[in-house]
Design a protein around this motif. Structure first.
Motif, short mmCIF file in Angstrom:
data_model
loop_
_atom_site.label_atom_id
_atom_site.label_comp_id
_atom_site.label_asym_id
_atom_site.label_seq_id
_atom_site.Cartn_x
_atom_site.Cartn_y
_atom_site.Cartn_z
N THR A 173 32.56 82.84 53.31
CA THR A 173 31.66 81.66 53.28
C THR A 173 32.36 80.50 52.58
O THR A 173 32.29 79.36 53.03
CB THR A 173 30.33 81.96 52.56
OG1 THR A 173 30.58 82.28 51.19
CG2 THR A 173 29.57 83.10 53.22
N LYS A 174 33.06 80.81 51.50
CA LYS A 174 33.77 79.77 50.75
C LYS A 174 34.89 79.17 51.61
O LYS A 174 35.07 77.96 51.65
CB LYS A 174 34.33 80.39 49.47
CG LYS A 174 35.01 79.44 48.50
CD LYS A 174 35.52 80.24 47.29
CE LYS A 174 36.47 79.46 46.43
NZ LYS A 174 35.85 78.92 45.22
N TYR A 175 35.64 80.05 52.30
CA TYR A 175 36.74 79.60 53.15
C TYR A 175 36.21 78.71 54.28
O TYR A 175 36.77 77.66 54.58
CB TYR A 175 37.47 80.82 53.71
CG TYR A 175 38.73 80.52 54.51
CD1 TYR A 175 39.99 80.60 53.92
CD2 TYR A 175 38.66 80.19 55.87
CE1 TYR A 175 41.14 80.35 54.66
CE2 TYR A 175 39.80 79.95 56.61
CZ TYR A 175 41.04 80.03 56.00
OH TYR A 175 42.18 79.78 56.74
N ILE A 176 35.11 79.15 54.89
CA ILE A 176 34.52 78.36 55.99
C ILE A 176 34.03 77.01 55.46
O ILE A 176 34.32 75.95 56.03
CB ILE A 176 33.39 79.15 56.67
CG1 ILE A 176 33.98 80.35 57.43
CG2 ILE A 176 32.60 78.26 57.64
CD1 ILE A 176 32.96 81.38 57.89
N ASP A 177 33.32 77.05 54.32
CA ASP A 177 32.79 75.80 53.75
C ASP A 177 33.92 74.84 53.36
O ASP A 177 33.83 73.64 53.62
CB ASP A 177 31.95 76.10 52.49
CG ASP A 177 30.63 76.79 52.82
OD1 ASP A 177 30.20 76.72 53.99
OD2 ASP A 177 30.03 77.39 51.91
N GLU A 178 34.96 75.38 52.75
CA GLU A 178 36.00 74.50 52.19
C GLU A 178 37.14 74.21 53.17
O GLU A 178 37.51 73.06 53.37
CB GLU A 178 36.57 75.13 50.91
CG GLU A 178 35.55 75.20 49.77
CD GLU A 178 36.11 75.82 48.49
OE1 GLU A 178 35.39 75.80 47.48
OE2 GLU A 178 37.25 76.33 48.51
N VAL A 179 37.72 75.26 53.73
CA VAL A 179 38.93 75.07 54.55
C VAL A 179 38.58 74.61 55.96
O VAL A 179 39.20 73.69 56.50
CB VAL A 179 39.77 76.37 54.61
CG1 VAL A 179 40.98 76.19 55.51
CG2 VAL A 179 40.19 76.80 53.21
N ILE A 180 37.59 75.24 56.56
CA ILE A 180 37.29 74.91 57.96
C ILE A 180 36.39 73.68 58.06
O ILE A 180 36.65 72.78 58.85
CB ILE A 180 36.66 76.13 58.67
CG1 ILE A 180 37.71 77.27 58.71
CG2 ILE A 180 36.19 75.76 60.08
CD1 ILE A 180 37.24 78.54 59.37
N GLU A 181 35.37 73.62 57.20
CA GLU A 181 34.46 72.48 57.30
C GLU A 181 34.80 71.36 56.32
O GLU A 181 34.19 70.28 56.35
CB GLU A 181 33.01 72.96 57.10
CG GLU A 181 32.59 73.88 58.25
CD GLU A 181 31.18 74.42 58.13
OE1 GLU A 181 30.50 74.11 57.13
OE2 GLU A 181 30.77 75.15 59.04
N GLY A 182 35.76 71.61 55.45
CA GLY A 182 36.25 70.56 54.56
C GLY A 182 35.24 70.11 53.51
O GLY A 182 35.35 69.01 52.97
#
Lengths: 370, 328
Positions: free
Chosen positions: A151-160
């Motif tokens: 969830t953190k990776y998606i929130d930060e890396v993918i969705e910026g």
């Protein structure tokens, strides 16, 4: 801290005005009561179905611990993933799984949440963000860390953007001695992963009382502090307390993107599994805890506040009984998996003897409803 | 046009980097993959390009980070997990065997596990028994996983690209002894499909089937046997799951003799399985039973001479070929 057999421990709370104890709306409070009643009735019927040999394998009953699953899931958002161990029916229902898919899974029917391939210990519900139901003690703790990592990776890396989810990872007190849990805690602490490890501390890993298998059992959260993980001790027999305190924990983890560990004091009223005569504990101890029944406590609190009367409670109970009865009928009517299902869902891709994969009814039904 | 040559390790990195550029869901984690540039320099420079959120140094904690990556894969990310050595994956046996390959089945199709586990497999050079595991012997037994085992640099890139794009868990077995091997590697997108064996050397007298590092031992043996007038066809299986039996059977029907070379121990191994499948498919075509060459059925020794004899080396392969052909 009180010991497991301390009567004060089992009957804490309940007499302060509700407004001081929760910001939940009357509808929410009634829904928690309905959910706990549903889990209770579901588990009673599950035990009967097991005796009737409609359910095979291992089967672990959640009666007594209802306030934990209901209070914890009510404390987070639906998009927050959750994962648990094998005593998982309560979490599935609290997360919103229609009981018919849960019952059909245990009956080994195609309508089961996993097409009858998982069984009692392996409840999955993708639309409701339930990532299992896992049978190996402690194995779900690295997975839960991974869910929160994702969830953190998606929130930060993918969705910026900023990390804005938490994952709930339930485990029993018996799982705190597994190596996987220590590795999961180290990674969660190290990488600032917003996973909340909720130890459903019912005092026994199978028949082993916690002090017989676990060091520092009087202060379990010390096992998180060693990894820089904040710890919380929560009385798990009152859903109002559970939801309120878990909401505070979850809000903090969400805001800071940090893990937490919760020692959630609870008690399973039944045995470890269906074959457990409970010779390792006394009837007196059980009676003390039964006196603090989470359903009775919420019912009494709601009656005291005038949010519900005896007739309304009975009506709610009747509604839940009908729902579970129709779930059993639905599960009975659901066909056994076709023999070709043996070779589906092994690989996504179709090759050799493998027949590819498809979503089970629990997913397609919910997609159709949308 | 001049052919570009790369080392095996650089081919692996090119596959990972190209896929990471194309898909933000792909990330790499493992021990020493970032700041150290990889224990074997496979991930050299990747931290600089992709940053610490996507090239993640983990503590020495295989069970933890393998399980964490599986949880992330359940949510649709596509992790690449580097095991410094597959030998170290044994402490992660529960997540990699009990979770990754079974998640799709146990969830009735709800949660797949698109993940790649990769690292060095087999004897390195005098590493002793605990660091020399050939995990294909144990892990290929498990349904739900795929297993790729490249022997050449171009396949290292092509198979790894396929592995990263695959929706099922892939166990990707490299060899420390091959990392410096150079070969032509296509520059752009390069995919080698799973389940397609390759005839590395054509021949008429005997079919030699292998995969991974021992393919090179087979080619060495075939070269030596040619001087004796024996023509060997060497097949590089490239993936163990799925297994391309058709290419093997086609060859055996031509040569009527077969030697299977597998660097894992013989008992319950890919080699024994492949031999059994060949016997079943080619019973009437074989002039002799299928011969098998494995690592010796002992813990991997340290001493140089013992380790060399332990391996399914060219001499032992040549002996098996002669035996298969009734050449005294």
């Amino acid at each position: 801290m009180s010991s497991l057999s301390d009567p004060a421990h089992a009957t804490t709370g309940g007499r302060r005005p509700l407004a001081d104890r929760t910001s939940a709306t009357p509808d929410e409070l009634l829904d928690w009561l309905r959910q706990m009643l549903l889990i209770r009735e579901f588990e009673v019927r599950t035990m009967q179905a097991y005796q009737d040999k409609k359910i095979g394998g291992f089967c672990h009953i959640y009666i007594g611990q209802e306030a934990v699953a209901v209070g914890c899931t009510a404390a987070v958002q639906h998009a927050d993933p959750i994962v648990t161990a094998y005593r998982d029916h309560g979490h599935a229902l609290a997360r919103g799984m229609d009981p018919k898919y849960c019952m059909a899974e245990m009956f080994g029917k195609i309508g089961g949440c996993a097409k009858g391939k998982g069984g009692s210990m392996h409840m999955f519900d993708k639309p409701n963000n339930l990532y299992g139901g896992h049978g190996i003690v402690g194995a779900q703790t690295p997975l839960g860390t991974g869910l929160a990592f994702a969830t953190k990776y998606i929130d930060e890396v993918i969705e910026g953007g900023k990390s804005r989810h938490v994952a709930l990872c339930f485990l029993g007190d018996g799982a705190v001695n597994q190596g996987a849990f220590y590795e999961a805690k180290n990674l969660a602490g190290l990488f600032h992963i917003p996973v909340i490890f909720i130890v459903e501390n019912n005092g026994y890993s199978m028949g082993t009382a916690i002090h017989r298998g676990t060091t520092m059992s009087h202060r379990l959260i010390s096992k998180g502090e060693a990894f820089g993980i904040d710890g919380y001790e929560i009385e798990g027999m009152d859903v109002i307390d559970v939801q309120r305190e878990m909401k505070a924990v979850a809000d903090k983890c969400r805001e800071t993107s940090r893990p937490a560990m919760v020692d959630m004091k609870t008690y399973r009223f039944k045995g470890h599994s269906m074959s457990d005569p409970r010779k390792y504990r006394t009837r007196e101890e059980e009676e003390v805890w039964e006196a603090g029944d989470p359903i009775t406590r919420l019912r009494d609190a709601l009656i005291e506040e005038g949010l519900i009367d005896d007739a309304a409670f009975k009506a709610l109970n009747r509604e839940v009984k009908l729902q579970v009865r129709s779930s059993i009928e639905w599960a009975d009517a659901s066909p056994e998996p076709d023999i070709t299902e043996l070779f589906t869902d092994v690989y996504v891709e179709k090759f050799g003897p493998y027949l590819g994969t498809s979503m089970p009814q629990i997913v397609t039904d919910q997609e159709n409803d949308r | 046009m001049s052919e570009r040559t790369l080392e095996f390790r650089d081919a692996l990195r090119e596959a990972m980097s190209q896929e990471m550029r194309a898909n933000k869901r792909v990330f790499l984690l493992g021990e020493e993959v970032a700041e150290y540039d990889g224990a074997y320099k496979v991930s050299r420079g990747m931290l600089e390009e992709f940053g610490p959120q996507r090239i993640i140094d983990t503590p020495i904690s295989e069970s933890g980070f393998a399980g964490m990556a599986i949880g992330a894969a359940m949510m649709g990310l596509r992790p690449i997990v580097e095991f410094m050595s597959w030998s170290f994956s044994l402490v992660a046996a529960d997540p990699i065997l009990n979770n990754a390959p079974k998640m799709l089945y146990m969830s009735g199709g709800q949660f797949g596990c698109p993940i790649v586990f990769r690292g060095n497999d087999g004897a390195g050079g005098q590493l002793g028994s605990t660091h020399s595991w050939c995990v294909e012997g144990m892990y290929s037994n498990v349904p739900g996983l795929k297993m790729a085992i490249p022997a050449f640099a171009d396949d290292a890139k092509g198979l790894l690209t396929t592995a990263i794009r695959d929706d099922d868990p892939v166990f990707f077995l490299e060899s420390e002894r091959l990392l410096a091997l150079k070969g032509h590697v296509p520059e752009g997108e390069h995919l080698v499909p799973f389940g397609q064996a390759l005839v590395r050397r054509s021949g008429d007298d005997v079919t030699i089937v292998s995969f991974g590092r021992p393919v090179h031992f087979c080619l060495e043996a075939a070269e030596a046997l040619e001087a004796e007038g024996i023509s060997c066809e060497v097949i590089d299986g490239r993936t163990i799951r799925p297994l391309d039996l058709d290419t093997i059977v086609r060859s055996v029907k031509k040569t009527n003799a077969c030697v299977v070379v597998d660097q894992s121990w013989s008992f319950g191994s890919p080699g024994s399985e492949i031999a059994a499948q060949i016997h079943q498919a080619c019973f009437d075509d074989l002039d002799n039973h299928v011969m098998r060459v494995h690592s010796a059925d002992v813990p991997t020794p340290y001493a140089w001479n013992l380790e060399q004899e332990y391996l399914p080396n060219a001499r032992r392969i040549a002996e098996a070929v002669r035996s298969a052909l009734y050449v005294a």
